[in-house]
Motif scaffolding. Structure first.
Motif, mmCIF file in Angstrom:
data_model
loop_
_atom_site.group_PDB
_atom_site.id
_atom_site.type_symbol
_atom_site.label_atom_id
_atom_site.label_comp_id
_atom_site.label_asym_id
_atom_site.label_seq_id
_atom_site.Cartn_x
_atom_site.Cartn_y
_atom_site.Cartn_z
ATOM 1 N N ALA A 142 12.565 63.634 31.920
ATOM 2 C CA ALA A 142 12.070 62.185 32.391
ATOM 3 C C ALA A 142 10.450 62.139 31.927
ATOM 4 O O ALA A 142 10.216 60.859 31.298
ATOM 5 C CB ALA A 142 12.207 62.001 33.422
ATOM 6 N N GLY A 143 9.821 63.007 32.251
ATOM 7 C CA GLY A 143 8.189 62.737 31.766
ATOM 8 C C GLY A 143 8.062 62.725 30.199
ATOM 9 O O GLY A 143 7.251 61.835 29.944
ATOM 10 N N TYR A 144 8.771 63.584 29.672
ATOM 11 C CA TYR A 144 8.609 63.558 28.219
ATOM 12 C C TYR A 144 9.143 62.267 27.597
ATOM 13 O O TYR A 144 8.197 61.710 26.511
ATOM 14 C CB TYR A 144 9.471 64.528 27.555
ATOM 15 C CG TYR A 144 9.696 64.775 25.972
ATOM 16 C CD1 TYR A 144 8.157 65.256 25.549
ATOM 17 C CD2 TYR A 144 10.509 64.215 25.381
ATOM 18 C CE1 TYR A 144 8.290 65.349 24.150
ATOM 19 C CE2 TYR A 144 10.446 64.429 24.146
ATOM 20 C CZ TYR A 144 9.285 64.990 23.449
ATOM 21 O OH TYR A 144 9.222 64.992 21.896
ATOM 22 N N ARG A 145 10.114 61.555 28.039
ATOM 23 C CA ARG A 145 10.597 60.452 27.649
ATOM 24 C C ARG A 145 9.639 59.258 27.782
ATOM 25 O O ARG A 145 9.395 58.392 26.794
ATOM 26 C CB ARG A 145 11.977 60.043 28.076
ATOM 27 C CG ARG A 145 13.091 60.899 27.588
ATOM 28 C CD ARG A 145 14.468 60.470 28.143
ATOM 29 N NE ARG A 145 15.426 61.100 28.030
ATOM 30 C CZ ARG A 145 15.972 61.833 28.726
ATOM 31 N NH1 ARG A 145 15.562 61.763 30.214
ATOM 32 N NH2 ARG A 145 17.185 62.839 28.543
ATOM 33 N N LYS A 146 9.037 59.025 28.882
ATOM 34 C CA LYS A 146 8.048 58.259 29.299
ATOM 35 C C LYS A 146 6.807 58.317 28.799
ATOM 36 O O LYS A 146 6.114 57.512 28.044
ATOM 37 C CB LYS A 146 7.694 58.186 30.825
ATOM 38 C CG LYS A 146 8.871 57.699 31.797
ATOM 39 C CD LYS A 146 8.060 57.988 33.374
ATOM 40 C CE LYS A 146 9.474 57.160 34.129
ATOM 41 N NZ LYS A 146 9.280 55.811 33.893
#
Length: 214
Positions: free
Chosen positions: A196-200
């Motif tokens: 999720a952090g990578y996508r954001k």
């Protein structure tokens, strides 16, 4: 990591939830002193009280509209300190293998550093998911069981390995199984937070690139 909530956030410092968080913080050194001096029952009570009041101050903050900037920092910080001291204390008294301590502390450090970088560099946050809270609860319950150190239950007898209590024939605290459950669930939630952090981060980078092109 932090929950994505819409409550109004205040700059007030002396709120009831913040006072409770501060009291929880003061319980941590008391817990360590009791544990290292052999007062297992009192140490268990102090740890359980500190862990249990986490839910109370969170509910108070939301129900009384007392969500504060200090509380958003203090509450998770106290959780991390309690978790760290919990595993370190259990390791010092010989009830928790060092690899579990490394995994728990390493995970917390990775999420803390990653979340801080995402917030500072891209002004993005990853919301805490419910399974993550369940994983933390499992760990806290397991730690309390290991602190109490009773009743002891027989191991599975699958293989003898001192670094995997419960799988050998030697009796151990029931709490270790909650710890294993918390670690397993924590692994899946960590993967979610990282993805999720990578996508954001990727989304923020694309927006930055579009801004430069314009």
């Amino acid at each position: 990591m932090s929950s994505q909530k819409t409550e109004a956030v205040t700059n007030r410092i002396f709120t009831i939830p913040n006072v409770i968080s501060f009291i929880r913080l003061c319980m941590v050194p008391v817990y360590m002193v009791l544990l290292l001096n052999g007062y297992d029952l009192l140490a268990t009570f102090m740890f359980a009280l500190a862990a249990g009041t986490d839910w109370i101050d969170g509910q108070l903050a939301r129900r009384t509209n007392c969500v504060s900037k200090l509380g958003q920092l203090l509450d998770p910080a106290v959780d991390r300190i309690l978790m760290s001291c919990g595993v370190i204390g259990l390791m010092l008294v010989g009830r928790l293998p060092i690899w579990i301590v490394v995994v728990v502390l390493g995970r917390d450090l990775m999420l803390l550093v990653g979340g801080a970088y995402l917030l500072k560099r891209y002004h993005e946050r990853v919301a805490v998911i419910y399974p993550g809270k369940v994983a933390t609860t499992f760990l806290f319950v397991g730690f309390a069981g290991l602190l109490l150190n009773m009743p002891l239950i027989g191991g599975l007898g699958w293989f003898e390995a001192s670094w995997l209590p419960g799988f050998g024939s030697e009796a151990c605290s029931w709490g270790i199984w909650f710890v294993y459950a918390g670690l397993l669930l924590g692994l899946f939630t960590t993967l979610y937070y990282v993805l999720a952090g990578y996508r954001k981060m990727q989304k923020a980078r694309r927006l930055e690139a579009k801004g430069r092109v314009r």
